[in-house]
Design a protein around this motif. Structure first.
Motif, PDB file in Angstrom:
ATOM      1  N   PRO A 179      -5.265  13.296 -24.206  1.00 48.97           N
ATOM      2  CA  PRO A 179      -4.446  13.808 -22.929  1.00 48.97           C
ATOM      3  C   PRO A 179      -4.551  12.698 -22.028  1.00 48.97           C
ATOM      4  CG  PRO A 179      -6.737  14.582 -23.095  1.00 48.97           C
ATOM      5  CD  PRO A 179      -6.544  13.863 -24.614  1.00 48.97           C
ATOM      6  N   HIS A 180      -3.632  12.911 -20.942  1.00 50.77           N
ATOM      7  CA  HIS A 180      -3.464  11.759 -19.956  1.00 50.77           C
ATOM      8  C   HIS A 180      -3.297  12.430 -18.619  1.00 50.77           C
ATOM      9  CE1 HIS A 180       0.591  13.580 -20.856  1.00 50.77           C
ATOM     10  NE2 HIS A 180       0.906  13.090 -19.554  1.00 50.77           N
ATOM     11  N   ALA A 181      -3.834  11.510 -17.644  1.00 51.53           N
ATOM     12  CA  ALA A 181      -4.087  12.092 -16.305  1.00 51.53           C
ATOM     13  C   ALA A 181      -3.895  10.983 -15.279  1.00 51.53           C
ATOM     14  CB  ALA A 181      -5.415  12.903 -16.111  1.00 51.53           C
ATOM     15  N   GLY A 182      -3.574  11.361 -14.023  1.00 49.73           N
ATOM     16  CA  GLY A 182      -3.329  10.535 -12.986  1.00 49.73           C
ATOM     17  C   GLY A 182      -4.580  10.449 -12.045  1.00 49.73           C
ATOM     18  N   PHE A 183      -5.650   9.183 -12.404  1.00 45.32           N
ATOM     19  CA  PHE A 183      -6.670   9.108 -11.729  1.00 45.32           C
ATOM     20  C   PHE A 183      -6.511   8.662 -10.288  1.00 45.32           C
ATOM     21  CE2 PHE A 183      -8.218   9.674 -16.082  1.00 45.32           C
ATOM     22  CZ  PHE A 183      -9.598  10.537 -15.926  1.00 45.32           C
ATOM     23  N   VAL A 184      -7.142   9.195  -9.218  1.00 49.13           N
ATOM     24  CA  VAL A 184      -7.179   8.787  -8.089  1.00 49.13           C
ATOM     25  C   VAL A 184      -7.722   7.324  -7.993  1.00 49.13           C
ATOM     26  CG1 VAL A 184      -8.168   8.802  -5.767  1.00 49.13           C
ATOM     27  CG2 VAL A 184      -7.297  10.958  -6.824  1.00 49.13           C
ATOM     28  N   SER A 185      -7.113   6.450  -7.398  1.00 51.02           N
ATOM     29  CA  SER A 185      -7.679   5.055  -7.632  1.00 51.02           C
ATOM     30  C   SER A 185      -7.849   4.258  -6.245  1.00 51.02           C
ATOM     31  CB  SER A 185      -6.634   4.251  -8.294  1.00 51.02           C
ATOM     32  OG  SER A 185      -6.314   4.815  -9.660  1.00 51.02           O
ATOM     33  N   ALA A 186      -8.774   3.021  -6.100  1.00 51.94           N
ATOM     34  CA  ALA A 186      -8.818   2.463  -5.005  1.00 51.94           C
ATOM     35  C   ALA A 186      -7.908   1.244  -5.352  1.00 51.94           C
ATOM     36  CB  ALA A 186     -10.291   1.983  -4.838  1.00 51.94           C
ATOM     37  N   GLY A 187      -7.854   0.381  -4.338  1.00 51.73           N
ATOM     38  CA  GLY A 187      -7.147  -0.968  -4.531  1.00 51.73           C
ATOM     39  C   GLY A 187      -5.840  -1.119  -3.749  1.00 51.73           C
ATOM     40  N   THR A 188      -4.720  -1.510  -4.703  1.00 53.26           N
ATOM     41  CA  THR A 188      -3.352  -1.767  -4.164  1.00 53.26           C
ATOM     42  C   THR A 188      -2.437  -1.020  -5.289  1.00 53.26           C
ATOM     43  OG1 THR A 188      -2.990  -3.860  -5.127  1.00 53.26           O
ATOM     44  CG2 THR A 188      -3.807  -3.700  -2.737  1.00 53.26           C
ATOM     45  N   TRP A 189      -1.280  -0.829  -4.900  1.00 44.68           N
ATOM     46  CA  TRP A 189      -0.220  -0.295  -5.897  1.00 44.68           C
ATOM     47  C   TRP A 189      -0.088  -1.458  -7.131  1.00 44.68           C
ATOM     48  CZ3 TRP A 189       1.339   4.458  -5.954  1.00 44.68           C
ATOM     49  CH2 TRP A 189       1.411   5.070  -4.843  1.00 44.68           C
ATOM     50  N   GLU A 190      -0.341  -2.886  -6.730  1.00 48.07           N
ATOM     51  CA  GLU A 190      -0.215  -3.813  -7.772  1.00 48.07           C
ATOM     52  C   GLU A 190      -1.405  -3.853  -8.721  1.00 48.07           C
ATOM     53  OE1 GLU A 190       0.935  -4.132  -4.842  1.00 48.07           O
ATOM     54  OE2 GLU A 190       2.701  -4.375  -4.859  1.00 48.07           O
ATOM     55  N   ASN A 191      -2.506  -3.715  -7.998  1.00 46.10           N
ATOM     56  CA  ASN A 191      -3.940  -3.598  -8.540  1.00 46.10           C
ATOM     57  C   ASN A 191      -4.845  -2.601  -8.645  1.00 46.10           C
ATOM     58  OD1 ASN A 191      -5.942  -5.192 -10.274  1.00 46.10           O
ATOM     59  ND2 ASN A 191      -6.706  -6.092  -8.454  1.00 46.10           N
ATOM     60  N   PRO A 192      -4.502  -1.262  -8.988  1.00 42.13           N
ATOM     61  CA  PRO A 192      -5.283  -0.219  -8.686  1.00 42.13           C
ATOM     62  C   PRO A 192      -6.458  -0.209  -9.735  1.00 42.13           C
ATOM     63  CG  PRO A 192      -3.205   0.519 -10.147  1.00 42.13           C
ATOM     64  CD  PRO A 192      -3.144  -0.977  -9.812  1.00 42.13           C
ATOM     65  N   THR A 193      -7.527   0.423  -9.394  1.00 47.25           N
ATOM     66  CA  THR A 193      -8.845   0.749 -10.156  1.00 47.25           C
ATOM     67  C   THR A 193      -9.339   2.017  -9.751  1.00 47.25           C
ATOM     68  OG1 THR A 193     -10.496  -0.108  -8.322  1.00 47.25           O
ATOM     69  CG2 THR A 193      -9.387  -1.800  -9.857  1.00 47.25           C
ATOM     70  N   GLY A 225     -18.013   0.570  -9.830  1.00 45.68           N
ATOM     71  CA  GLY A 225     -16.932  -0.168  -8.976  1.00 45.68           C
ATOM     72  C   GLY A 225     -16.137  -0.932 -10.004  1.00 45.68           C
ATOM     73  N   ASN A 226     -16.295  -0.732 -11.377  1.00 42.23           N
ATOM     74  CA  ASN A 226     -15.754  -1.881 -12.348  1.00 42.23           C
ATOM     75  C   ASN A 226     -14.366  -1.348 -12.708  1.00 42.23           C
ATOM     76  OD1 ASN A 226     -16.250   0.140 -14.086  1.00 42.23           O
ATOM     77  ND2 ASN A 226     -17.583  -0.942 -15.561  1.00 42.23           N
ATOM     78  N   GLY A 227     -13.891  -0.189 -12.210  1.00 50.31           N
ATOM     79  CA  GLY A 227     -12.507   0.363 -12.693  1.00 50.31           C
ATOM     80  C   GLY A 227     -12.459   1.167 -13.964  1.00 50.31           C
ATOM     81  N   ASP A 228     -13.744   1.239 -14.495  1.00 48.12           N
ATOM     82  CA  ASP A 228     -13.733   2.238 -15.699  1.00 48.12           C
ATOM     83  C   ASP A 228     -14.568   3.171 -15.311  1.00 48.12           C
ATOM     84  OD1 ASP A 228     -12.038   0.440 -17.236  1.00 48.12           O
ATOM     85  OD2 ASP A 228     -13.695  -0.699 -17.765  1.00 48.12           O
ATOM     86  N   ILE A 229     -14.374   4.504 -16.287  1.00 46.99           N
ATOM     87  CA  ILE A 229     -15.136   5.412 -16.177  1.00 46.99           C
ATOM     88  C   ILE A 229     -16.429   5.425 -17.185  1.00 46.99           C
ATOM     89  CG2 ILE A 229     -15.410   8.105 -16.253  1.00 46.99           C
ATOM     90  CD1 ILE A 229     -12.468   8.202 -15.458  1.00 46.99           C
ATOM     91  N   GLN A 233       0.842  -1.249  -0.109  1.00 44.86           N
ATOM     92  CA  GLN A 233      -0.049   0.000   0.100  1.00 44.86           C
ATOM     93  C   GLN A 233       0.869   1.219  -0.039  1.00 44.86           C
ATOM     94  OE1 GLN A 233      -3.312  -0.327  -0.394  1.00 44.86           O
ATOM     95  NE2 GLN A 233      -3.418  -2.454  -0.231  1.00 44.86           N
ATOM     96  N   GLY A 234       2.187   1.181  -0.368  1.00 44.66           N
ATOM     97  CA  GLY A 234       2.954   2.273  -0.087  1.00 44.66           C
ATOM     98  C   GLY A 234       3.731   2.257   0.886  1.00 44.66           C
ATOM     99  N   PHE A 235       4.197   3.404   1.535  1.00 43.24           N
ATOM    100  CA  PHE A 235       4.752   3.548   2.860  1.00 43.24           C
ATOM    101  C   PHE A 235       4.069   2.993   3.895  1.00 43.24           C
ATOM    102  CE2 PHE A 235       5.989   6.518   6.596  1.00 43.24           C
ATOM    103  CZ  PHE A 235       7.121   5.770   6.856  1.00 43.24           C
ATOM    104  N   CYS A 291       3.500 -11.317   3.812  1.00 40.66           N
ATOM    105  CA  CYS A 291       3.784 -10.574   2.491  1.00 40.66           C
ATOM    106  C   CYS A 291       3.595 -11.403   1.359  1.00 40.66           C
ATOM    107  CB  CYS A 291       5.175  -9.795   2.499  1.00 40.66           C
ATOM    108  SG  CYS A 291       5.325  -8.475   3.835  1.00 40.66           S
ATOM    109  N   ASN A 292       2.438 -12.148   1.172  1.00 43.05           N
ATOM    110  CA  ASN A 292       2.031 -12.772   0.076  1.00 43.05           C
ATOM    111  C   ASN A 292       1.664 -12.345  -1.172  1.00 43.05           C
ATOM    112  OD1 ASN A 292       3.295 -15.111   1.722  1.00 43.05           O
ATOM    113  ND2 ASN A 292       1.407 -15.080   2.708  1.00 43.05           N
ATOM    114  N   GLY A 293       1.169 -11.177  -1.144  1.00 37.99           N
ATOM    115  CA  GLY A 293       0.509 -10.690  -2.288  1.00 37.99           C
ATOM    116  C   GLY A 293      -0.262  -9.355  -2.199  1.00 37.99           C
ATOM    117  N   PRO A 294      -0.759  -8.773  -3.099  1.00 36.27           N
ATOM    118  CA  PRO A 294      -1.469  -7.505  -2.776  1.00 36.27           C
ATOM    119  C   PRO A 294      -2.737  -7.525  -1.838  1.00 36.27           C
ATOM    120  CG  PRO A 294      -0.999  -7.732  -5.092  1.00 36.27           C
ATOM    121  CD  PRO A 294      -0.652  -9.016  -4.615  1.00 36.27           C
ATOM    122  N   GLY A 295      -2.735  -6.776  -0.980  1.00 35.71           N
ATOM    123  CA  GLY A 295      -3.921  -6.652  -0.004  1.00 35.71           C
ATOM    124  C   GLY A 295      -3.236  -7.070   1.390  1.00 35.71           C
TER     125      GLY A 295
END
Length: 490
Positions: A192-206, A227-231, A83-85, A146-150
């Protein structure tokens, strides 16, 4: 020693310079060139003095107080997880560069509490007068989960329910951040591109998708997207709005922008005028900057809000010289003067390659140097002799000679029925798997000419199966013999 590299990363008093070119001293892996900030002012490691109390029933001496001090004995090594730091800092001795451990070899660590929700678990006291945001505790890291995301990584176990006293000012410089996913809104790479705020983990953000109901003159309302990860149609994504003061000045977050799946922002206020020059948000047009307290309350992805799903934290980290580094122990080098060996000496008080040579801790470091143009294209990387146990080849020779005295007569082989005593087992494991030694063993197995033939070990050389049916015993014997001969002759 936490790293065999020339430098390692610790908590610093400012953010390191951002540009990642060959001239940036923060990324040149040269300890003789101190890291600087964006204004080219030197940054330094945050240093602490530690106060311990008496041992507890487990033989653990808790830290009772830390004091920020420019000449302190300890540095802080931030630990990052899925989850980062993580809020965990390992303690590093400033003089030796070694991780601080107690007498039972338990790694000492501090946990900085992000918010009160962390209290009441992992041995921390309940939220209140003894635990809340900003409190610091003695903990022991646990990497088993530490076995995987989450997964919590690392897990922690509080070694004392009493918070540590912090003197001399807050040393941590903790910053709130958001998990982001960079999306090309055109779908064809042109932006254009943008950094969308995401939920989830660094390995699997949505993407944190939301539904906005515009109510004219009254306050707009917000609801969770599907909640499907798309806009999707009718939904908006949340983008951090960056304020860019001007050339050579870092952009800083300045509220949020809501953008639909066509890349059109919601609102009519001016976006960041300077950002388009940097290639970010180009063509997005006007937008309203929503304050953080509004955005964090928005429900996302069918449950929870952005604050609970997307907030992460970071601290400033930069490279410092590794006091344990020795050029003589480096495994790879570039032979600048053509004498066939790595030349080492002391430069500005630092163990360094000299006479035109360059040393590297691994092939990855060499590739980074090539990519950053720090060395010319076409430069050849050479491995050192005794390419498996670089740190102490003489000691390893002695170990093997003692463990296998009499085995070097050309008559000994190894099969499934060969018995080893304990020192022989230790010597073989040390030879095969110490540091990055398995790389050398795998090269000997897979493609190395042993006994006039090309050997094959059928994949990676691993501790669990050197004599498995899938491996060729002949090739394995040749590999082991070749490795031992290397040590006897080199």
């Amino acid at each position: 020693n936490i790293s065999g590299e020339k430098e390692f990363y610790v908590l610093t008093n400012a953010a390191p310079k951002f540009s990642n070119d060959g001239s940036n001293p923060c990324y040149d892996r040269d300890p003789a060139t101190p890291c600087v900030d964006d204004s080219d002012n030197p940054i330094s490691a945050v240093r602490l003095n530690l106060t311990f109390c008496a041992e507890d029933a487990e033989g653990f001496k808790p830290v009772t107080a830390i004091e920020s001090n420019a000449s302190g004995s300890a540095m802080l090594r931030p630990v990052w997880g899925y989850q980062g730091f993580s809020g965990v800092f390992e303690l590093v001795n400033f003089q030796t560069g070694r991780l601080l451990q107690d007498e039972l070899m338990r790694v000492r660590a501090l946990k900085l509490v992000f918010d009160g929700s962390e209290c009441g678990s992992n041995g921390l006291p309940a939220q209140g007068g003894s635990c809340d945001a900003g409190f610091v505790f003695n903990v022991e890291p646990d990497w088993s989960g530490c076995n995987g995301p989450g997964d919590p990584c690392p897990g922690i176990s509080a070694k004392s329910a009493t918070p540590i006293t912090v003197n001399g000012g807050d040393p941590f410089n903790l910053r709130k951040d958001y998990l982001q996913t960079w999306i090309d809104l055109s779908g064809n790479g042109s932006g254009p591109h943008a950094g969308f705020v995401s939920a989830g983990t660094w390995e699997n953000p949505t993407i944190a998708d939301v539904i906005v109901t515009v109510n004219g003159g009254s306050e707009d309302t917000f609801g969770a997207g599907n909640g499907n990860g798309d806009i999707d149609a009718g939904e908006h994504g949340v983008v951090i709005n960056w304020n860019c003061p001007g050339a050579n000045q870092p952009c800083v977050p300045d509220g949020f922008v809501l953008i639909n799946n066509a890349g059109t922002p919601l609102g009519d206020d001016t976006l960041c005028a300077g950002c388009s020059a940097l290639g970010d948000f180009q063509g997005l047009g006007a937008a309203t900057r929503w304050p953080a307290n509004v955005i964090e309350a928005i429900a996302v992805n069918g449950g929870g809000d952005i604050s609970s799903n997307s907030v992460t934290y970071h601290v400033f980290t930069g490279p410092v010289r590794n006091p344990n580094f020795s050029c003589e122990a480096e495994p790879f080098f570039v032979d600048g003067n053509g004498n066939g060996r790595l030349d080492c000496g002391i430069v500005n008080g630092v163990s360094s390659a000299i006479n035109g040579d360059k040393s590297y801790s691994g092939e990855w470091e060499f590739r980074d140097a090539l990519n950053s143009s720090a060395i010319p294209a076409g430069t050849v990387l050479r491995p050192r002799e005794n390419a498996f146990v670089y740190g102490d080849p003489i000691g390893t020779k002695k170990l093997l000679s003692n463990a296998f005295n009499g085995w070097f007569d050309g008559q000994h082989t190894i099969d499934q029925n060969t018995s080893f005593d304990s020192i022989q087992v230790f010597a073989l494991i040390f030879l095969f798997f110490e540091a990055d030694s398995e790389k050398h063993m795998e090269e000997l197995c897979n493609g190395g000419a042993i006994g006039g033939t090309t050997a094959s070990c059928d994949g990676s050389f691993v501790p669990v199966g050197p004599f498995d049916a899938n491996f060729s015993l002949k090739n394995m014997n040749g590999t082991i013999g070749g490795a031992i001969v290397d040590f006897k002759t080199n």
